[in-house]
Scaffold this active site. Structure first.
Site, short mmCIF file in Angstrom:
data_model
loop_
_atom_site.label_atom_id
_atom_site.label_comp_id
_atom_site.label_asym_id
_atom_site.label_seq_id
_atom_site.Cartn_x
_atom_site.Cartn_y
_atom_site.Cartn_z
N VAL A 499 0.82 -1.21 0.00
CA VAL A 499 0.00 0.00 0.00
C VAL A 499 0.86 1.27 0.00
O VAL A 499 2.06 1.22 0.24
CB VAL A 499 -0.97 0.01 1.19
CG1 VAL A 499 -1.87 -1.21 1.15
CG2 VAL A 499 -0.22 0.05 2.52
N GLU A 500 0.19 2.40 -0.26
CA GLU A 500 0.83 3.72 -0.37
C GLU A 500 1.99 3.71 -1.37
O GLU A 500 3.06 4.27 -1.13
CB GLU A 500 1.30 4.22 1.01
CG GLU A 500 0.15 4.65 1.90
CD GLU A 500 0.61 5.41 3.14
OE1 GLU A 500 1.80 5.74 3.25
OE2 GLU A 500 -0.24 5.67 4.01
N GLY A 501 1.77 3.06 -2.48
CA GLY A 501 2.80 2.92 -3.50
C GLY A 501 3.55 1.62 -3.32
O GLY A 501 4.37 1.50 -2.40
#
Length: 805
Positions: A499-501
């Site tokens: 997540v978050e990239g």
């Protein structure tokens, strides 16, 4: 003639490497060639003077800026424009998000260590420490991660406590009802909760990261802040932020969610508003959210707002209960029971003041998101990773002492000692990186590149640490139940990585791609000059760039030949050589980076294997700097020195291997061979931490109680009767108390006072013989009973097993 050549070459090299600017660099370059030829006797003195005359002529031509612009800049501009990457608006906004900090020092090739050591990371205030010791500790005591896993949700009492105590508003200012915590306090809160329950940590961290609160605080109108922030701070509103969709994952700007500007009805009145349609997934807190932050593409086909029809990415706040909003379904992310799910919108109408920041911010959503992510990536997932690492360190340090095989604690076996060293060493390095990155944020920076490094490389280190911890716990690590905290950490590892990239994207495209342009002293200036067709700026940037490449090349060669002993380093540091070697690698990295950009041009951003290795080199230099900074700032304990030395050694080795990987895979074999001579003139000589270094680090968490507590200072330690870490800590204390008694028994056997035999018989005979006191005998039996208890695993009857989730 030989003396003349030597003097010319040495002076030129030193000037070139440490003072070269503009025309001096060109003179130095020519003088190096001349000096070399003179030394070897290849040419006569007459030719040397001729060469120096040519150098003077070159210096005259290249040293006069107006003449340079006429002869070079005008002719080179079109060629440079084809080589340098072209930036679209989306790329430009992403690249310009946040600020540069220590990453620029690395790209400069000459890091200022004194500046780093002078920098003061913000300590916790008394109020922040009180929050950690009070509400955070209370919350941790309320959490039973096994029961949360089985119930698939946090208990209602926990939800109520989180809202009432302001956990959703940790980063919001007090004037809006928030707690106003610093970033390091925010990070340490998340870390501590994560050592009890990943589900609870995620629930707390998301509203304080990228989402409605963060966006409103920085970009909202005052009316929006007054209306929403107090309700978000006290939990009356539960936020989520809907960014990712099926068609737009890594390329979030490609979203097909859209809002059309048109007339519609709002509360019975005709108003200009947005007709929204969206399809989003993987949205944390969506199933329980009451307020949806939404990213979409804004279009104004009727021109009601004026300006272009396609206004670009925009962010708005959407109440959950509006007609057309579909929300409430759950995803199941690896079985970790935090609220996460999809949301859709079908012809949802909202007025224009739903846009965060109002109409003035229409079309500016991409900039908002990139700037907020620059800070958000630095905190939440790195904090989660540090929590997992510290927990693994605490569990394995205790378990390797308590668990015995062949009448010996398993931590004494080299096969266990090796992963123990990795666990402890990486935990030290990870915590150091978290602290320094949060320190930069608290100082007002928004370090986009360093935040991405912290997110990607700390979650990767979490994977390595938890994997090693699982190996050490062996069979006990794979049996789910209340006794096994590691299994739930293991299940959360892919979440942090994804997540978050996703880390693949972050490593291969974001870190170096953004850093190479944003942090380099000349690249962004040259790109800007070319875009503006400013000949004077093109001239300055081009020759500045060339000078930079030449000087860093000679620095890299000199520092490589001298073992970096010419590099400046803090004089009083016990790790002075690590500072010097990092300076050497900064120069080498700057050179290799520039050679890649010059030789590959705009195609470099598509050569993701090469850019990923450059990202590795950049990241490990930053992690090493954070490690050295931590050692400088903390008490000079022997264990801390061993941990910092281990971390710096690992970072130097991985930096070397990353640069070797780049050079081994450059398309131009000639360029790679040339660069290899400059970067590794004596070969690649760095190695991973040695067995002796690893032994010292492992012993720190096995034998040094103070070091073990210091290394795991952020975790929550439950009571002695709680299954898992609580019972393990209690068993460790009993085992430590029994160690002198066990030594006494062994000494009695060696001296012949006791005959050899099974341990349970020895202690009885020793008691009868008066070798052990009753108190010592009881200490042995209490330790044995505690050991037996903590090596047990959970088992369930058939009916209970069938109901497990």
């Amino acid at each position: 003639m030989l003396v003349l050549g030597l003097l010319v070459a040495v002076v030129a090299l030193l000037g070139f490497a440490f003072a070269g600017r503009g025309w001096l660099a060109w003179v130095s370059a020519t003088a190096v060639i001349g000096g070399t030829l003179a030394i070897t006797g290849i040419v006569s003195e007459r030719y040397i003077y001729g060469l120096l005359f040519v150098a003077a002529l070159v210096a005259l031509v290249t040293g006069l800026a107006p003449l340079r612009r006429v002869l070079f800049a005008r002719a080179w501009a079109p060629r440079l424009a084809r080589v340098m990457p072209r930036l679209g608006d989306t790329e430009r906004i992403a690249l310009e998000a946040g600020t540069v900090w220590w990453d620029a020092q690395i790209f400069s090739g000459t890091p200022d260590w004194d500046a780093l050591l002078r920098f003061q990371c913000k300590p916790l205030t008394p109020r922040e420490q009180a929050f950690l010791d009070g509400p955070v500790t209370t919350l941790c005591a309320m959490l039973d991660d096994w029961q949360i896993e089985q119930a698939r949700d946090l208990p209602p009492a926990v939800w109520e406590f989180i809202k009432r105590e302001g956990f959703f508003g940790m980063v919001l200012p007090e004037q809006y009802g928030g707690l106003g915590l610093s970033e390091i306090a925010h990070s340490r809160v998340v870390t501590r909760i994560a050592t009890r329950s990943v589900a609870a940590a995620v629930t707390v961290m998301v509203p304080n990261s990228l989402g409605p609160g963060e966006l409103l605080l920085h970009y909202g109108t005052e009316e929006q802040k007054q209306r929403h922030l107090p309700r978000l701070a006290d939990g009356r509103e539960v936020p989520c932020f809907a960014l990712t969709g099926p068609e737009a994952g890594s390329d979030a700007a490609a979203t097909q969610s859209e809002g059309i500007v048109e007339w519609g009805q709002w509360q019975g009145e005709p108003v200009i508003g947005l007709r929204l349609n969206w399809n989003k997934r993987y949205i944390t807190l969506a199933p329980v959210a009451t307020l949806i932050g939404l990213a979409f593409r804004l279009k104004d086909p009727q021109g009601l707002l004026g300006g272009p029809a396609d206004r670009g990415i925009t962010c708005a706040l959407i109440p959950r209960d509006l007609p057309g909003v579909v929300i409430g379904q759950h995803h199941d992310p690896m079985g970790v029971p935090f609220a996460n799910g999809p949301t859709e919108g079908h012809d949802v109408f909202v007025p224009m003041d739903a846009i965060i920041g109002g109409v003035a911010q229409a079309g500016h959503g991409w900039r908002m998101l990139m700037e907020s992510l620059a800070a958000g990536r630095s905190i939440s997932l790195p904090a989660l990773a540090v929590g997992a690492a510290q927990m693994a360190t605490r569990i394995c340090g205790a378990y390797a002492t308590v668990r015995e095989q062949f009448d010996t604690p398993i931590g004494r076996f080299e096969g266990i000692e090796e992963p123990l060293a990795r666990i402890a060493g990486l935990t030290y390095l990870m915590t150091a990186t978290r602290t320094l990155t949060c320190g930069a944020l608290d100082a007002g920076e928004k370090p986009a590149v360093l935040g991405s490094i912290a997110k990607a490389y700390l979650t990767e280190a979490m994977r390595e640490v938890v994997s090693d911890a699982m190996d050490i716990r062996a069979g006990a690590a794979i049996q789910r139940g209340p006794r096994n905290a590691l299994s739930r950490m293991w299940m959360s590892v892919p979440i942090g990585i994804t997540v978050e990239g996703a880390n693949i994207l972050t490593r291969s495209m974001i870190i170096y791609g953004q850093g190479a342009i944003r942090c380099h002293p000349w690249v962004q200036k040259l790109i800007t000059a070319l875009a503006a067709q400013d000949l004077a700026a093109i001239d300055r940037s081009t020759f500045g760039y060339l000078n930079f490449v030449f000087t860093r090349g000679v620095r890299a060669l000199l520092l490589g030949l001298t073992g970096a002993r010419l590099a400046r380093a803090p004089a009083d540091s016990e790790l002075r050589r690590a500072y010097q070697q990092l300076t050497r690698f900064a120069s080498a990295f700057a050179l290799v980076s520039d050679l890649c950009m010059v030789s590959l041009g705009g195609s470099l951003k598509r050569r993701e294997k090469i850019s990923g290795r450059l990202a590795d080199a950049l990241a490990w230099q930053y992690l090493a700097a954070a490690t050295l900074k931590r050692y400088h700032d903390e008490p000079k304990l022997a264990a801390n020195h061993d941990l910092a030395d281990w971390g710096a050694t690992l970072a130097l080795y991985r930096t070397q291997e990353a640069l070797r990987g780049v050079l081994d895979n450059l398309p131009s074999a000639t360029l790679a061979a040339f660069a290899r001579v400059l970067v590794f003139p004596l070969g690649a000589r760095f190695r991973p931490p040695s067995d002796l270094q690893g032994q010292r680090v492992a012993r720190a968490i096995l034998e040094d109680r103070e070091a073990r507590l210091h290394l795991t200072e952020d975790i929550h330690v439950p009571g002695p009767h709680e299954p898992g870490l609580g019972e393990l800590e209690a068993a460790l204390n009993k085992a430590v108390r029994a160690m002198p008694v066990e030594t006494k028994l062994r000494d009695a056997v060696r001296s012949g006072r006791l005959e050899r035999g099974p341990r349970d018989e020895l202690d009885v005979r020793a008691l009868d013989a008066g070798i052990l006191t009753r108190e010592e005998y009881d200490a042995l039996h209490e330790a044995d009973a505690a050991r037996d208890a903590v090596v047990q695993v959970d088992a369930f009857d058939a009916d209970t097993y069938k109901q497990l989730r």
